[in-house]
Design a protein around this motif. Structure first.
Motif, PDB file in Angstrom:
ATOM      1  N   SER A 164      15.591  -2.102  10.847  1.00 26.20           N
ATOM      2  CA  SER A 164      15.787  -1.278   9.656  1.00 26.20           C
ATOM      3  C   SER A 164      14.563  -1.343   8.742  1.00 26.20           C
ATOM      4  CB  SER A 164      17.012  -1.759   8.871  1.00 26.20           C
ATOM      5  OG  SER A 164      18.164  -1.809   9.685  1.00 26.20           O
ATOM      6  N   PHE A 165      14.295  -0.236   8.044  1.00 22.09           N
ATOM      7  CA  PHE A 165      13.219  -0.189   7.053  1.00 22.09           C
ATOM      8  C   PHE A 165      13.783  -0.339   5.638  1.00 22.09           C
ATOM      9  CE2 PHE A 165      11.174   1.846  10.632  1.00 22.09           C
ATOM     10  CZ  PHE A 165       9.864   1.389  10.547  1.00 22.09           C
ATOM     11  N   PHE A 166      12.971  -0.924   4.760  1.00 22.93           N
ATOM     12  CA  PHE A 166      13.326  -1.108   3.355  1.00 22.93           C
ATOM     13  C   PHE A 166      12.311  -0.384   2.481  1.00 22.93           C
ATOM     14  CE2 PHE A 166      15.958  -4.194   5.180  1.00 22.93           C
ATOM     15  CZ  PHE A 166      16.793  -4.774   4.228  1.00 22.93           C
ATOM     16  N   LEU A 167      12.738  -0.047   1.286  1.00 22.95           N
ATOM     17  CA  LEU A 167      11.807   0.405   0.257  1.00 22.95           C
ATOM     18  C   LEU A 167      11.166  -0.836  -0.346  1.00 22.95           C
ATOM     19  CD1 LEU A 167      10.572   2.505  -1.694  1.00 22.95           C
ATOM     20  CD2 LEU A 167      12.616   2.216  -3.125  1.00 22.95           C
ATOM     21  N   ILE A 168       9.842  -0.890  -0.357  1.00 26.51           N
ATOM     22  CA  ILE A 168       9.098  -2.050  -0.844  1.00 26.51           C
ATOM     23  C   ILE A 168       8.298  -1.649  -2.082  1.00 26.51           C
ATOM     24  CG2 ILE A 168       7.487  -3.887  -0.224  1.00 26.51           C
ATOM     25  CD1 ILE A 168      10.024  -3.747   1.527  1.00 26.51           C
ATOM     26  N   GLY A 169       8.478  -2.401  -3.156  1.00 31.07           N
ATOM     27  CA  GLY A 169       7.773  -2.093  -4.385  1.00 31.07           C
ATOM     28  C   GLY A 169       7.151  -3.332  -5.001  1.00 31.07           C
ATOM     29  N   VAL A 231       0.520  -1.952  -2.734  1.00 32.87           N
ATOM     30  CA  VAL A 231       1.814  -2.000  -3.426  1.00 32.87           C
ATOM     31  C   VAL A 231       1.797  -3.097  -4.483  1.00 32.87           C
ATOM     32  CG1 VAL A 231       4.288  -2.434  -3.161  1.00 32.87           C
ATOM     33  CG2 VAL A 231       3.080  -1.010  -1.495  1.00 32.87           C
ATOM     34  N   ARG A 232       1.272  -4.263  -4.131  1.00 31.85           N
ATOM     35  CA  ARG A 232       1.191  -5.353  -5.110  1.00 31.85           C
ATOM     36  C   ARG A 232       0.327  -4.944  -6.304  1.00 31.85           C
ATOM     37  NH1 ARG A 232       1.027  -9.265  -0.525  1.00 31.85           N
ATOM     38  NH2 ARG A 232      -1.238  -8.974  -0.487  1.00 31.85           N
ATOM     39  N   GLY A 233      -0.682  -4.111  -6.052  1.00 35.70           N
ATOM     40  CA  GLY A 233      -1.560  -3.667  -7.121  1.00 35.70           C
ATOM     41  C   GLY A 233      -0.982  -2.549  -7.975  1.00 35.70           C
ATOM     42  N   GLY A 234       0.232  -2.083  -7.640  1.00 35.66           N
ATOM     43  CA  GLY A 234       0.881  -1.063  -8.443  1.00 35.66           C
ATOM     44  C   GLY A 234       0.468   0.359  -8.137  1.00 35.66           C
ATOM     45  N   TYR A 235      -0.114   0.606  -6.938  1.00 31.35           N
ATOM     46  CA  TYR A 235      -0.571   1.945  -6.595  1.00 31.35           C
ATOM     47  C   TYR A 235       0.511   2.803  -5.940  1.00 31.35           C
ATOM     48  CZ  TYR A 235      -5.160   0.065  -7.621  1.00 31.35           C
ATOM     49  OH  TYR A 235      -6.233  -0.507  -8.270  1.00 31.35           O
ATOM     50  N   GLY A 236       1.690   2.250  -5.747  1.00 28.39           N
ATOM     51  CA  GLY A 236       2.791   2.984  -5.154  1.00 28.39           C
ATOM     52  C   GLY A 236       3.728   2.033  -4.439  1.00 28.39           C
ATOM     53  N   ALA A 237       4.795   2.592  -3.876  1.00 29.67           N
ATOM     54  CA  ALA A 237       5.733   1.827  -3.060  1.00 29.67           C
ATOM     55  C   ALA A 237       5.487   2.179  -1.597  1.00 29.67           C
ATOM     56  CB  ALA A 237       7.162   2.151  -3.460  1.00 29.67           C
ATOM     57  N   THR A 238       6.127   1.462  -0.700  1.00 30.88           N
ATOM     58  CA  THR A 238       5.987   1.761   0.717  1.00 30.88           C
ATOM     59  C   THR A 238       7.308   1.525   1.417  1.00 30.88           C
ATOM     60  OG1 THR A 238       4.600   1.437   2.674  1.00 30.88           O
ATOM     61  CG2 THR A 238       5.246  -0.545   1.474  1.00 30.88           C
ATOM     62  N   LEU A 239       7.355   1.824   2.714  1.00 30.12           N
ATOM     63  CA  LEU A 239       8.537   1.610   3.540  1.00 30.12           C
ATOM     64  C   LEU A 239       8.127   0.721   4.704  1.00 30.12           C
ATOM     65  CD1 LEU A 239       9.828   5.308   3.712  1.00 30.12           C
ATOM     66  CD2 LEU A 239      10.298   3.595   1.960  1.00 30.12           C
ATOM     67  N   LEU A 240       8.788  -0.426   4.822  1.00 33.57           N
ATOM     68  CA  LEU A 240       8.439  -1.400   5.850  1.00 33.57           C
ATOM     69  C   LEU A 240       9.689  -2.135   6.315  1.00 33.57           C
ATOM     70  CD1 LEU A 240       5.211  -3.069   4.375  1.00 33.57           C
ATOM     71  CD2 LEU A 240       5.328  -1.694   6.456  1.00 33.57           C
ATOM     72  N   PRO A 241       9.644  -2.712   7.519  1.00 34.11           N
ATOM     73  CA  PRO A 241      10.699  -3.649   7.901  1.00 34.11           C
ATOM     74  C   PRO A 241      10.582  -4.910   7.049  1.00 34.11           C
ATOM     75  CG  PRO A 241       8.976  -3.596   9.563  1.00 34.11           C
ATOM     76  CD  PRO A 241       8.659  -2.505   8.591  1.00 34.11           C
ATOM     77  N   ALA A 243      10.823  -8.196   7.917  1.00 35.85           N
ATOM     78  CA  ALA A 243      10.228  -9.419   8.466  1.00 35.85           C
ATOM     79  C   ALA A 243       8.771  -9.647   8.062  1.00 35.85           C
ATOM     80  CB  ALA A 243      10.377  -9.426   9.987  1.00 35.85           C
ATOM     81  N   PRO A 244       7.870  -8.656   8.186  1.00 32.16           N
ATOM     82  CA  PRO A 244       6.461  -8.946   7.882  1.00 32.16           C
ATOM     83  C   PRO A 244       6.161  -9.148   6.400  1.00 32.16           C
ATOM     84  CG  PRO A 244       6.724  -6.642   8.457  1.00 32.16           C
ATOM     85  CD  PRO A 244       8.032  -7.308   8.751  1.00 32.16           C
ATOM     86  N   ILE A 245       7.128  -8.849   5.511  1.00 28.07           N
ATOM     87  CA  ILE A 245       6.878  -9.061   4.085  1.00 28.07           C
ATOM     88  C   ILE A 245       7.891 -10.052   3.495  1.00 28.07           C
ATOM     89  CG2 ILE A 245       5.643  -6.926   3.618  1.00 28.07           C
ATOM     90  CD1 ILE A 245       9.273  -7.056   2.778  1.00 28.07           C
ATOM     91  N   HIS A 246       8.609 -10.766   4.351  1.00 34.10           N
ATOM     92  CA  HIS A 246       9.645 -11.685   3.878  1.00 34.10           C
ATOM     93  C   HIS A 246       9.069 -12.759   2.959  1.00 34.10           C
ATOM     94  CE1 HIS A 246      12.487 -15.134   4.169  1.00 34.10           C
ATOM     95  NE2 HIS A 246      13.381 -14.171   4.057  1.00 34.10           N
ATOM     96  N   ASP A 247       7.943 -13.348   3.348  1.00 39.47           N
ATOM     97  CA  ASP A 247       7.330 -14.394   2.517  1.00 39.47           C
ATOM     98  C   ASP A 247       6.920 -13.842   1.149  1.00 39.47           C
ATOM     99  OD1 ASP A 247       7.713 -16.195   4.531  1.00 39.47           O
ATOM    100  OD2 ASP A 247       5.641 -16.160   5.243  1.00 39.47           O
ATOM    101  N   ASP A 248       6.431 -12.585   1.126  1.00 44.79           N
ATOM    102  CA  ASP A 248       6.052 -11.966  -0.145  1.00 44.79           C
ATOM    103  C   ASP A 248       7.279 -11.742  -1.031  1.00 44.79           C
ATOM    104  OD1 ASP A 248       3.029 -11.094   0.123  1.00 44.79           O
ATOM    105  OD2 ASP A 248       3.966 -10.638   2.033  1.00 44.79           O
ATOM    106  N   ILE A 249       8.408 -11.408  -0.413  1.00 45.00           N
ATOM    107  CA  ILE A 249       9.648 -11.223  -1.174  1.00 45.00           C
ATOM    108  C   ILE A 249      10.090 -12.546  -1.780  1.00 45.00           C
ATOM    109  CG2 ILE A 249      12.074 -10.560  -1.038  1.00 45.00           C
ATOM    110  CD1 ILE A 249      10.234  -8.193  -0.700  1.00 45.00           C
ATOM    111  N   VAL A 250      10.089 -13.598  -0.962  1.00 43.06           N
ATOM    112  CA  VAL A 250      10.518 -14.915  -1.431  1.00 43.06           C
ATOM    113  C   VAL A 250       9.611 -15.410  -2.556  1.00 43.06           C
ATOM    114  CG1 VAL A 250      10.798 -17.345  -0.768  1.00 43.06           C
ATOM    115  CG2 VAL A 250      11.588 -15.524   0.770  1.00 43.06           C
TER     116      VAL A 250
END
Length: 313
Positions: A164-169, A231-241, A243-250
């Motif tokens: 599944s993909f998530f909205l990432i901001g 995305v971290r720099g505030g230039y927009g959101a993205t769509l990703l699974p 798993a590859p951004i789990h550490d960034d979420i935590v």
């Protein structure tokens, strides 16, 4: 008649061209042509119709091919049984994975081999699924993890996950990881997405059409690292699974929200060569990858539905 002739028959039938089959198998085209001609002479019937645009398998050729596929499968099983009688796993395994999967699976897979079969040499290749598919058909990869692989006679696949993909901001988006966002709402979000030729972009465009919106793509970037940085720099959101951004979420560097109506997904599968034997070390790698994915799904690191062979049909 020999196995090499049957293998040539399989690839020419699949590709519809001697030149493309020669390129895939890395064998001179005259040699392949001779193999087909000798096979036709031995069987006393034409297996292909030749024309200016390539070769089309005949009805007799289809019947011969069906038997050839069974023969090659039996030979592979015999070799696998003999291999199973061996002791400690050794040799070299070349594994291909898309970048997003390689970042997640490589370390735990190496740990699994080091714990059980430290003498096996591992080689990892990172590329998009289309390249991996081509390299595996050429015989350069022993095992690949692919997204939405196409069924071919030269490859066998085993389904793993409907991802599944998530909205990432960025943190300022205050996505809480639980409250879903309807896909139609993305019409108001500036997005950082892969380019138009990327398979993920195709999935998103299809979902946008279903939701009746146009995506507001401000920046195109195929690199996962670049997408996360933007995305971290505030230039927009993205769509990703997830798993590859789990550490960034935590760590609070990114925020995420599940998507619905529709939920964008893609199918992940293991891909094996269908025309040559698969070693015990490759089978171990496949089983280890399956366990790693199942463990991450169970812990909420990877979001999606685990698949069985029946679920993929």
């Amino acid at each position: 008649m020999d196995l090499q002739q049957l293998r040539t028959l399989k690839h020419v039938a699949e590709l519809g061209s001697l030149s493309r089959a020669a390129d895939r198998l890395r064998i001179a085209q005259p040699a392949l042509s001779r193999q087909i001609r000798l096979l036709e002479q031995e069987l006393g019937t034409p297996l292909f119709e030749r024309h200016g645009r390539g070769m089309v398998i005949t009805e007799a050729g289809r019947e011969v091919l069906a038997h050839a596929l069974r023969i090659m499968a039996e030979v592979e099983e015999i070799r696998a049984k003999a291999d199973d009688a061996g002791g400690t796993l050794t040799g070299r395994v070349v594994l291909g994975m898309p970048p997003t999967i390689g970042e997640i699976i490589t370390v735990p897979l190496v740990q699994a081999f080091q714990a059980s079969h430290p003498q096996v040499e591992l080689s990892f290749v990172s590329a998009f699924s289309g390249y991996l598919l081509d390299w595996q058909q050429r015989g350069e990869l022993d095992l690949a993890v692919l997204y939405d692989p196409q069924t071919t006679r030269s490859l066998r696949t085993r389904p793993l996950l409907l991802e599944s993909f998530f909205l990432i901001g960025p943190p300022a988006a205050r996505l809480d990881g639980v409250t879903p966002v309807r896909f139609a709402e993305l019409a108001d979000w500036p997005l950082v997405l892969p380019g138009a030729r990327h398979a993920m972009r195709t999935i998103f465009q299809r979902c946008a059409a279903e939701a009746g919106i146009a995506l507001k793509v401000r920046i195109e970037a195929d690199s996962l690292a670049a997408m996360k940085d933007l995305v971290r720099g505030g230039y927009g959101a993205t769509l990703l699974p997830l798993a590859p951004i789990h550490d960034d979420i935590v760590a609070g560097r990114l925020t995420a929200a599940p998507l619905i109506d529709p939920l964008p997904t893609r199918r992940m599968a293991l891909s094996f060569p269908g025309d040559r034997p698969v070693s015990r070390a490759v089978h171990f790698a496949a089983e280890a990858i399956g366990k790693i994915v199942a463990d991450m799904v169970g812990r909420g690191v990877w979001s999606g539905e685990l698949l069985t062979q029946d679920a993929a049909k």
